[in-house]
Every structure is written in C-alpha cells, then in structure tokens.
Design a protein around this motif. Structure first.
Motif, short mmCIF file in Angstrom:
data_model
loop_
_atom_site.label_atom_id
_atom_site.label_comp_id
_atom_site.label_asym_id
_atom_site.label_seq_id
_atom_site.Cartn_x
_atom_site.Cartn_y
_atom_site.Cartn_z
N PHE A 232 0.78 -1.24 0.00
CA PHE A 232 0.00 0.00 0.00
C PHE A 232 0.81 1.29 0.00
O PHE A 232 0.22 2.37 0.00
CB PHE A 232 -0.96 0.02 1.19
CG PHE A 232 -1.93 -1.12 1.16
CD1 PHE A 232 -2.93 -1.18 0.20
CD2 PHE A 232 -1.84 -2.14 2.09
CE1 PHE A 232 -3.83 -2.24 0.17
CE2 PHE A 232 -2.74 -3.20 2.07
CZ PHE A 232 -3.73 -3.25 1.10
N SER A 233 2.14 1.20 0.01
CA SER A 233 2.93 2.44 0.01
C SER A 233 3.78 2.53 -1.25
O SER A 233 3.96 1.55 -1.97
CB SER A 233 3.84 2.50 1.25
OG SER A 233 4.99 1.70 1.06
N GLN A 234 4.31 3.70 -1.47
CA GLN A 234 5.22 3.93 -2.59
C GLN A 234 6.67 3.93 -2.13
O GLN A 234 7.57 4.20 -2.92
CB GLN A 234 4.88 5.26 -3.27
CG GLN A 234 3.49 5.30 -3.88
CD GLN A 234 3.29 4.25 -4.96
OE1 GLN A 234 4.17 4.01 -5.77
NE2 GLN A 234 2.15 3.60 -4.94
N TYR A 235 6.90 3.65 -0.85
CA TYR A 235 8.27 3.62 -0.33
C TYR A 235 9.09 2.55 -1.05
O TYR A 235 8.56 1.49 -1.39
CB TYR A 235 8.30 3.32 1.17
CG TYR A 235 7.75 4.42 2.04
CD1 TYR A 235 8.33 5.67 2.07
CD2 TYR A 235 6.65 4.19 2.85
CE1 TYR A 235 7.83 6.68 2.88
CE2 TYR A 235 6.13 5.19 3.66
CZ TYR A 235 6.73 6.43 3.66
OH TYR A 235 6.23 7.42 4.46
N ILE B 29 11.63 0.83 3.32
CA ILE B 29 10.82 -0.04 4.18
C ILE B 29 11.73 -0.83 5.11
O ILE B 29 11.45 -0.94 6.31
CB ILE B 29 9.92 -0.97 3.33
CG1 ILE B 29 8.88 -0.14 2.56
CG2 ILE B 29 9.25 -2.02 4.21
CD1 ILE B 29 8.12 -0.92 1.51
N ALA B 30 12.80 -1.37 4.56
CA ALA B 30 13.75 -2.13 5.39
C ALA B 30 14.29 -1.27 6.52
O ALA B 30 14.36 -1.71 7.67
CB ALA B 30 14.90 -2.65 4.52
N GLU B 31 14.64 -0.04 6.20
CA GLU B 31 15.17 0.88 7.22
C GLU B 31 14.11 1.16 8.29
O GLU B 31 14.40 1.15 9.48
CB GLU B 31 15.61 2.17 6.56
CG GLU B 31 16.31 3.13 7.49
CD GLU B 31 16.78 4.38 6.76
OE1 GLU B 31 16.29 5.48 7.09
OE2 GLU B 31 17.63 4.23 5.86
N ARG C 95 5.23 -7.24 -4.02
CA ARG C 95 4.67 -5.94 -4.38
C ARG C 95 4.01 -6.01 -5.76
O ARG C 95 2.90 -5.52 -5.96
CB ARG C 95 5.75 -4.87 -4.36
CG ARG C 95 5.26 -3.51 -4.81
CD ARG C 95 6.30 -2.45 -4.60
NE ARG C 95 6.07 -1.82 -3.31
CZ ARG C 95 6.84 -0.92 -2.75
NH1 ARG C 95 7.95 -0.55 -3.36
NH2 ARG C 95 6.53 -0.39 -1.59
N GLN C 96 4.67 -6.64 -6.71
CA GLN C 96 4.11 -6.77 -8.05
C GLN C 96 2.82 -7.58 -8.04
O GLN C 96 1.85 -7.23 -8.72
CB GLN C 96 5.13 -7.39 -9.01
CG GLN C 96 6.27 -6.45 -9.33
CD GLN C 96 7.35 -7.11 -10.17
OE1 GLN C 96 7.49 -8.32 -10.19
NE2 GLN C 96 8.13 -6.28 -10.85
N LEU C 97 2.80 -8.66 -7.29
CA LEU C 97 1.59 -9.49 -7.18
C LEU C 97 0.44 -8.70 -6.57
O LEU C 97 -0.71 -8.79 -7.03
CB LEU C 97 1.87 -10.74 -6.35
CG LEU C 97 2.75 -11.79 -7.00
CD1 LEU C 97 3.17 -12.84 -5.97
CD2 LEU C 97 2.04 -12.44 -8.17
N CYS C 98 0.73 -7.91 -5.56
CA CYS C 98 -0.31 -7.09 -4.93
C CYS C 98 -0.86 -6.06 -5.90
O CYS C 98 -2.06 -5.85 -5.99
CB CYS C 98 0.24 -6.38 -3.69
SG CYS C 98 0.53 -7.47 -2.31
#
Length: 62
Positions: free
Chosen positions: A16-19, A24-26, A52-55
């Motif tokens: 749901f984010s564009q990060y 995200i890891a950080e 992410r691609q599947l979502c």
C-alpha cells in the motif's frame, strides 16, 4: 511473535505504500535491504519485489 509483526508490517508497506524496499527495510529496523529480503523470502517464499508486483496486479484486477 516479533517476526510475525515485522512481516505483517512489511507486507502492508509493500502493498500500500510507494516507499522503496530500502526505505521499508530501514523503517522496520533492518541494517540492509538484503537482510529484509532474506527475512521476507524465508517467511513467504517470494521476494519483496515480487510480492509488491503481485499485490499491484491484484489491485488492478479488482
């Protein structure tokens, strides 16, 4: 239990984010994005990028 919480948050952020995966890891406390990738793949059998691609594909089809 902590791993489960981190995994849920990683999935939420990826879906749901564009990060970036690095961001995200950080945010989740990983020293390196590769560490999060290994953790994520160990628990889900897919990479964060593939997840992410599947979502995104699923969201477009809805």
């Amino acid at each position: 239990m902590l791993d489960e919480r981190v995994l849920i948050e990683a999935k939420r952020q990826l879906a749901f984010s564009q990060y970036s995966i690095t961001d995200i890891a950080e945010q989740l406390g990983f020293n390196e994005a590769t560490n999060m990738t290994k953790f994520f793949k160990r628990h889900t059998d897919v990479s964060p990028k593939d997840f992410r691609q599947l979502c995104r594909m699923g969201l477009r089809q809805s």
